[in-house]
Design a protein around this motif. Structure first.
Motif, PDB file in Angstrom:
ATOM      1  N   PRO A 483       0.719  -1.232  -0.285  1.00  0.00           N
ATOM      2  CA  PRO A 483      -0.129  -0.074   0.029  1.00  0.00           C
ATOM      3  C   PRO A 483       0.824   1.424  -0.265  1.00  0.00           C
ATOM      4  CG  PRO A 483      -0.866  -1.607   1.485  1.00  0.00           C
ATOM      5  CD  PRO A 483       0.209  -2.208   0.919  1.00  0.00           C
ATOM      6  N   ALA A 484       1.915   1.285   0.606  1.00  0.00           N
ATOM      7  CA  ALA A 484       2.859   2.374   0.647  1.00  0.00           C
ATOM      8  C   ALA A 484       3.335   2.749  -0.716  1.00  0.00           C
ATOM      9  CB  ALA A 484       4.074   2.041   1.603  1.00  0.00           C
ATOM     10  N   ALA A 485       3.580   1.886  -1.640  1.00  0.00           N
ATOM     11  CA  ALA A 485       4.126   2.268  -3.038  1.00  0.00           C
ATOM     12  C   ALA A 485       2.674   2.828  -3.823  1.00  0.00           C
ATOM     13  CB  ALA A 485       4.342   0.820  -3.678  1.00  0.00           C
ATOM     14  N   ILE A 486       1.547   2.142  -3.387  1.00  0.00           N
ATOM     15  CA  ILE A 486       0.312   2.561  -4.442  1.00  0.00           C
ATOM     16  C   ILE A 486       0.038   4.019  -3.915  1.00  0.00           C
ATOM     17  CG2 ILE A 486      -1.955   1.827  -5.186  1.00  0.00           C
ATOM     18  CD1 ILE A 486       0.355   0.281  -6.047  1.00  0.00           C
ATOM     19  N   ARG A 487      -0.009   4.026  -2.480  1.00  0.00           N
ATOM     20  CA  ARG A 487      -0.276   5.574  -2.060  1.00  0.00           C
ATOM     21  C   ARG A 487       0.566   6.583  -2.730  1.00  0.00           C
ATOM     22  NH1 ARG A 487      -0.904   3.042   3.113  1.00  0.00           N
ATOM     23  NH2 ARG A 487       1.629   3.315   3.772  1.00  0.00           N
ATOM     24  N   GLN A 488       1.971   6.313  -2.949  1.00  0.00           N
ATOM     25  CA  GLN A 488       2.822   7.271  -3.361  1.00  0.00           C
ATOM     26  C   GLN A 488       2.525   7.413  -4.885  1.00  0.00           C
ATOM     27  OE1 GLN A 488       6.903   7.551  -2.243  1.00  0.00           O
ATOM     28  NE2 GLN A 488       7.517   6.885  -4.265  1.00  0.00           N
ATOM     29  N   GLN A 498      -5.208  12.695  -4.566  1.00  0.00           N
ATOM     30  CA  GLN A 498      -5.509  13.364  -3.449  1.00  0.00           C
ATOM     31  C   GLN A 498      -6.377  14.543  -3.755  1.00  0.00           C
ATOM     32  OE1 GLN A 498      -2.565  13.333  -4.379  1.00  0.00           O
ATOM     33  NE2 GLN A 498      -1.273  14.677  -3.627  1.00  0.00           N
ATOM     34  N   ARG A 499      -6.624  15.056  -4.724  1.00  0.00           N
ATOM     35  CA  ARG A 499      -7.072  16.524  -5.044  1.00  0.00           C
ATOM     36  C   ARG A 499      -8.300  16.276  -4.144  1.00  0.00           C
ATOM     37  NH1 ARG A 499      -9.479  18.323  -9.599  1.00  0.00           N
ATOM     38  NH2 ARG A 499      -9.138  16.816 -10.611  1.00  0.00           N
ATOM     39  N   PRO A 500      -8.974  17.460  -3.427  1.00  0.00           N
ATOM     40  CA  PRO A 500     -10.132  17.319  -2.748  1.00  0.00           C
ATOM     41  C   PRO A 500     -11.413  17.664  -3.784  1.00  0.00           C
ATOM     42  CG  PRO A 500      -8.976  19.440  -2.310  1.00  0.00           C
ATOM     43  CD  PRO A 500      -8.115  18.479  -3.155  1.00  0.00           C
ATOM     44  N   ARG A 506     -10.950   8.776  -6.744  1.00  0.00           N
ATOM     45  CA  ARG A 506     -10.579   9.398  -5.062  1.00  0.00           C
ATOM     46  C   ARG A 506      -9.386   8.610  -4.582  1.00  0.00           C
ATOM     47  NH1 ARG A 506     -12.221   5.091  -1.510  1.00  0.00           N
ATOM     48  NH2 ARG A 506     -13.215   3.368  -2.510  1.00  0.00           N
ATOM     49  N   TYR A 507      -8.988   9.113  -3.699  1.00  0.00           N
ATOM     50  CA  TYR A 507      -7.639   8.544  -3.097  1.00  0.00           C
ATOM     51  C   TYR A 507      -8.010   7.657  -1.941  1.00  0.00           C
ATOM     52  CZ  TYR A 507      -3.467   8.528   0.007  1.00  0.00           C
ATOM     53  OH  TYR A 507      -2.170   8.136   0.486  1.00  0.00           O
ATOM     54  N   SER A 540      -6.195   7.641 -18.919  1.00  0.00           N
ATOM     55  CA  SER A 540      -7.217   7.560 -17.855  1.00  0.00           C
ATOM     56  C   SER A 540      -6.485   8.026 -16.599  1.00  0.00           C
ATOM     57  CB  SER A 540      -7.540   6.310 -17.532  1.00  0.00           C
ATOM     58  OG  SER A 540      -6.673   5.460 -17.202  1.00  0.00           O
ATOM     59  N   PRO A 541      -6.935   8.332 -15.330  1.00  0.00           N
ATOM     60  CA  PRO A 541      -6.071   8.922 -14.241  1.00  0.00           C
ATOM     61  C   PRO A 541      -5.323   7.641 -13.857  1.00  0.00           C
ATOM     62  CG  PRO A 541      -8.301   9.602 -14.171  1.00  0.00           C
ATOM     63  CD  PRO A 541      -8.215   8.724 -15.153  1.00  0.00           C
ATOM     64  N   GLY A 542      -5.639   6.449 -13.715  1.00  0.00           N
ATOM     65  CA  GLY A 542      -4.801   5.164 -13.138  1.00  0.00           C
ATOM     66  C   GLY A 542      -3.605   4.773 -14.009  1.00  0.00           C
ATOM     67  N   PHE A 543      -3.582   5.101 -15.262  1.00  0.00           N
ATOM     68  CA  PHE A 543      -2.600   4.727 -16.377  1.00  0.00           C
ATOM     69  C   PHE A 543      -1.177   5.148 -15.705  1.00  0.00           C
ATOM     70  CE2 PHE A 543       0.029   4.727 -19.819  1.00  0.00           C
ATOM     71  CZ  PHE A 543      -0.114   3.646 -20.363  1.00  0.00           C
ATOM     72  N   GLU A 544      -0.167   4.146 -15.584  1.00  0.00           N
ATOM     73  CA  GLU A 544       0.893   4.556 -14.937  1.00  0.00           C
ATOM     74  C   GLU A 544       2.302   3.481 -15.576  1.00  0.00           C
ATOM     75  OE1 GLU A 544       3.923   5.637 -12.933  1.00  0.00           O
ATOM     76  OE2 GLU A 544       2.422   6.602 -12.681  1.00  0.00           O
TER      77      GLU A 544
END
Length: 889
Positions: A483-488, A498-500, A506-507, A540-544
């Motif tokens: 989870p630490a890697a995916i949070r980063q 994290q943009r409110p 969503r984060y 898309s937002p999740g593309f990495e």
């Protein structure tokens, strides 16, 4: 409606291309000609001569001004090309010396061979009148070229009373071709006459035509040649000495001198006539060009060009997606394979200590790639690389102990690519797959994904005598880990989960994976005087893909349309010119407009052979979802941009280039960039280039810090602190090339660099979706004052801010360090390169680097940094000697 559109396109295209390519006939010989540049072997008279060379410049379509005759021979081991290049003024033939693959601005003869006959790829072999060789791998029908490809071949030239001659021997072992008994290849010849700026081709490819390799002549007559067993070894040995002045005598890792030796090897094996396996064991790239200095104050990573030969040569097959050769191109398109990830700088941080020894790169234990074109029009490529576990050593002076901390886990990188070309190179489709796997031991590296996979499909179609094109791609990505890697990954500047005020994502701090898609589509008219293109893309937002690829922002939907015209007939002012108009809007996945730019750009070649480029653009005000770097939306003010460059006639002994750009926005921000350049070629063996660079600007809102405050409801309970940033940059790049012979050269490079960043007028964002600010000390009763802050055992200058002043006590007072800084550096690099036998090279390399960084000081003084203190900073000198020896077994 689709039928109507198809009918219109067919009418514009003028029907289907029914022309057949011209032919070149190669003749087999039992006795190979001697490659001495004289063309006096009787075997040359057996082959028919190619003489119908036509100009593209300066008079398109006219016969070559100096008679030219080219013949092709072959035997069981090689192809031979002989060119008689007549010249009415032999004394005026330009023949300058340079190192291999360098641009020489000389009379030149070029041979292009499409030995796969896929009408998409080709091998280029060039030689100038002084015998300097250049070899280039061509891909994507001319849209891609790779000058790092270095096959082993021979060329010789001579100048006589009739002009000059070129004699070339290309071993079959350096080419890739099918196992057919009767071979048909593509062939193309180019003659360049420097003093006339004349380019003549066979066959002629007009300026308004699209395509390169697909328009080659057919080379026929090659029968019964078998691909030789190809096993090439390139073992090397290297010695390196590092010399520096220790900064701290108590640092056990800094020694005045240290030495390292190593050995390794490159292997090239011909699995078949069309498939080649390349491998490298314990590679060393100490001879490659150093990266230029830069300062990056953006939220995104800096892209750096690849210079390492193994990861440049022959990697065209791994290119994924293209714009179909049109005028529209999306600058933010993700790159699925970015080879500089392999051997990257370690990403972890060592534990605290007084002194540390941190690796500057990750050791590549080995890498291999298999590439080629088996039957049926297929192209395949596979690359795999393994890097070592890297550890930093930390020394604690109080305890007198050393610690070894893992800063990069062992990692395997894999890329696989397959593509099929059809219809004479006019149709292609392919797929790509990438994989990255890490095996960390330290919990501190849980912030790195342990696995990252990506893949996609792409296609290309061209029709109407290569007049129209359609291209597109569709890809997906997946990363997984702690989870630490995916949070980063979620919080990175690429997406800011994290943009409110985001609504489309969503984060989630508990996630253990992230996935996304990317796609683009282009429709173009790529030939003729009028050209146009329309395109669309989405990521898309999740593309990495940043673990093995390169990308900046995601969460983007873009469109573009362009219309342009090309003038190719010389007129009173211009020899040729082009001009385009483009609109390119973009939105994020919430539907907010994030870019609305209109751009005009063009190119011109003047009658005196000077050339120039220009561009003008205007961007309307839009939403800015990156300004607060993970905070709420802001606004980007309207801006305009203008740029132009000019290059003088390259035939002159002294040449010049100049570039200038200026950007201004409605809020008062501006940025100026100027790059002048002079090139001096005093003799055939010497060239000098001096490039200056000056940039200055004022950014009206540069992020400084964030401060949580439950009273600040206007920006969702966080104060986003900005400053006006006044920046200055200046550098001078010096290059010198001394060429003693086509195989022996000395290259010198030096670059002093200086940069300063002056932060002033600190302020906070007043409200969401605006570009309005409350300036501290002026607005809302706020105050700001200088202070000293504790940092470790030291005190550093900073500021204390009361957002609503002493009369109100609701807002939280906060402090931050003074962000002013300046930096400078000097890099010097000298490379002696001697190809003492074909394929075997000795390198002697000296590198000196020195730099300094001064926080809290924004002064910009050229007299200090480029004169009084130019060599004051502590230097590090590295002397490297590398020796390799080419073996063909």
């Amino acid at each position: 409606m689709p039928k109507v559109i198809a009918a219109i396109l067919l009418l514009q295209s003028g029907g289907v291309d029914s022309s057949r390519p011209p032919t070149v006939t190669a003749v087999r010989v039992d006795r190979a000609p001697v490659v001495d540049g004289r063309l006096d072997d009787p075997e040359w008279n057996l082959a028919p001569a190619v003489t119908d060379f036509r100009q593209t410049d300066p008079d398109e379509g006219a016969p070559v001004s100096e008679a030219t005759a080219v013949r092709v021979l072959y035997d069981g081991t090689a192809v031979y090309v002989g060119a008689r290049l007549f010249d009415s003024a032999p004394a005026r033939i330009v023949r300058r010396l340079a190192r291999r693959d360098a641009s020489t601005h000389s009379d030149e003869f070029r041979v292009f061979l499409d030995s796969y006959h896929d009408r998409r790829t080709a091998f280029q072999f060039s030689v100038n009148a002084a015998g300097v060789k250049k070899d280039v791998l061509i891909g994507d029908d001319g849209d891609f070229d790779d000058a790092s490809w270095d096959p082993v071949w021979e060329a010789a030239t001579s100048v006589d009373s009739l002009g000059w001659t070129a004699e070339i021997r290309i071993p079959l072992s350096q080419l890739r071709f099918s196992n057919a008994q009767d071979q048909v290849w593509g062939a193309h010849f180019v003659r360049w006459i420097e003093r006339k700026q004349e380019q003549a081709l066979f066959p002629l490819i007009g300026k308004k035509e699209n395509g390169l390799v697909s328009r080659f002549a057919d080379l026929v007559g090659i029968h019964g040649v078998d691909a030789p067993k190809r096993l090439e070894l390139l073992p090397y040995t290297v010695g390196r000495g590092t010399y520096l002045e220790p900064k701290d005598r108590g640092n056990p890792f800094e020694r005045p001198s240290s030495y390292h030796s190593g050995a390794g090897a490159d292997v090239k094996y011909g699995v078949s006539s069309s498939l080649t396996l390349d491998a490298t064991l314990n590679p060393d790239f100490g001879q490659v060009e150093v990266d230029e200095t830069f300062v990056n104050l953006t939220a995104f990573e800096q892209f750096l060009e690849e210079h390492r030969p193994f990861f440049v040569e022959g990697t065209e097959i791994f290119n994924f997606g293209n714009n179909g050769g049109g005028a529209t191109n999306f600058s933010g398109r993700p790159l699925y394979f970015y080879s500089r990830r392999i051997g990257r700088e370690p990403q972890g941080e060592p534990s605290s200590g007084d002194f540390e020894d941190m690796p500057t790169s990750t050791t590549i234990l080995g890498a291999a790639k298999l590439s080629g074109r088996p039957a049926g029009g297929w192209s395949v490529g596979v690359l795999d690389a393994l890097t070592a576990r890297e550890r930093a050593t930390v020394f604690d002076t109080a305890a007198g102990t050393y610690a070894r901390d893992e800063v990069e886990p062992p990692t395997n990188y894999f890329v696989g690519r397959a593509r099929r070309d059809l219809d004479g190179g006019n149709t292609s489709f392919g797929l790509l797959a990438t994989a990255m796997d890490r095996w960390p031991d330290s919990p501190a590296l849980d912030v790195l994904p342990t696995r990252a996979y990506a893949g996609g499909l792409d296609f290309f179609r061209r029709w109407g005598d290569k007049t129209y094109s359609l291209a597109g791609s569709l890809g997906g990505s997946y990363i997984g880990g702690d989870p630490a890697a995916i949070r980063q990954a979620q919080r990175s500047s690429n997406r800011y989960y994290q943009r409110p005020d985001a609504s489309s994502f969503r984060y989630d701090p508990t996630r253990t994976s992230l996935a996304g898609v990317s796609a683009d589509l282009y429709l173009n008219k790529v030939a003729g005087a009028w050209r146009w293109g329309i395109a669309g893309s989405t990521t898309s937002p999740g593309f990495e893909v940043n673990d093995l690829g390169f990308q900046k922002r995601v969460d983007q939907i873009s469109a573009a349309a362009a219309l342009g015209h090309r003038w190719t007939r010389p007129g009173k002012v211009f020899r040729q010119a082009s001009a385009y108009l483009q609109v390119a809007p973009s939105w994020n996945y919430d539907g907010d407009a994030i870019d609305r730019t209109v751009k005009a750009f063009g190119y011109a070649q003047f009658r005196n052979f000077w050339t120039g480029d220009w561009s003008l653009s205007y961007s309307q005000p839009v939403v800015d979802d990156r300004l607060t770097r993970g905070g709420p939306l802001a606004q980007k003010p309207a801006s305009w941009y203008a740029s132009a460059d000019v290059t003088t006639d390259s035939r002159a002994t002294l040449g010049a280039y100049a570039f200038a750009s200026f950007q201004h926005d409605a809020a008062g921000g501006w940025y100026l960039n100027a790059i002048p350049q002079l090139t001096l070629r005093p003799s055939a063996a010497l060239s000098f280039k001096v490039t200056g660079g000056y940039a200055a600007g004022r950014t009206m809102a540069q992020i400084v810090t964030k401060q949580t405050d439950p009273t600040d409801t206007a920006t969702l309970f966080t104060r986003y602190v900005f400053a006006e940033l006044l920046q200055h940059q200046f550098y001078v790049t010096l290059r010198a090339n001394v060429t003693f012979s086509p195989s022996l050269s000395l290259q010198l490079y030096a670059q002093p660099f200086s940069f300063s960043g002056d932060y002033r007028n600190f302020k906070e964002l007043r409200a969401r979706k605006t570009f309005a600010f409350n300036r501290y000390g002026r607005d809302n009763g706020s105050t700001i004052a200088d202070t000293l802050l504790v940092s470790g055992t030291d005190t550093v200058p900073g500021y204390v801010v009361d957002p609503d002043g002493p009369s109100a006590s609701a807002a939280t007072r906060f402090t931050f360090q003074n962000p002013d800084f300046r930096t400078r550096s000097v890099k010097v690099n000298a490379v002696l390169r001697w190809e003492y036998r074909p394929g075997s090279t000795l390198f002697v390399v000296w590198t000196q680097s020195r730099s300094g960084y001064w926080p809290y000081d924004a002064s910009f003084e050229l007299n200090r940094d480029f004169q009084r203190e130019l060599f004051l900073d502590r230097p590090t000198n590295v002397l490297l000697v590398k020796f390799n020896y080419w073996l063909s077994l």
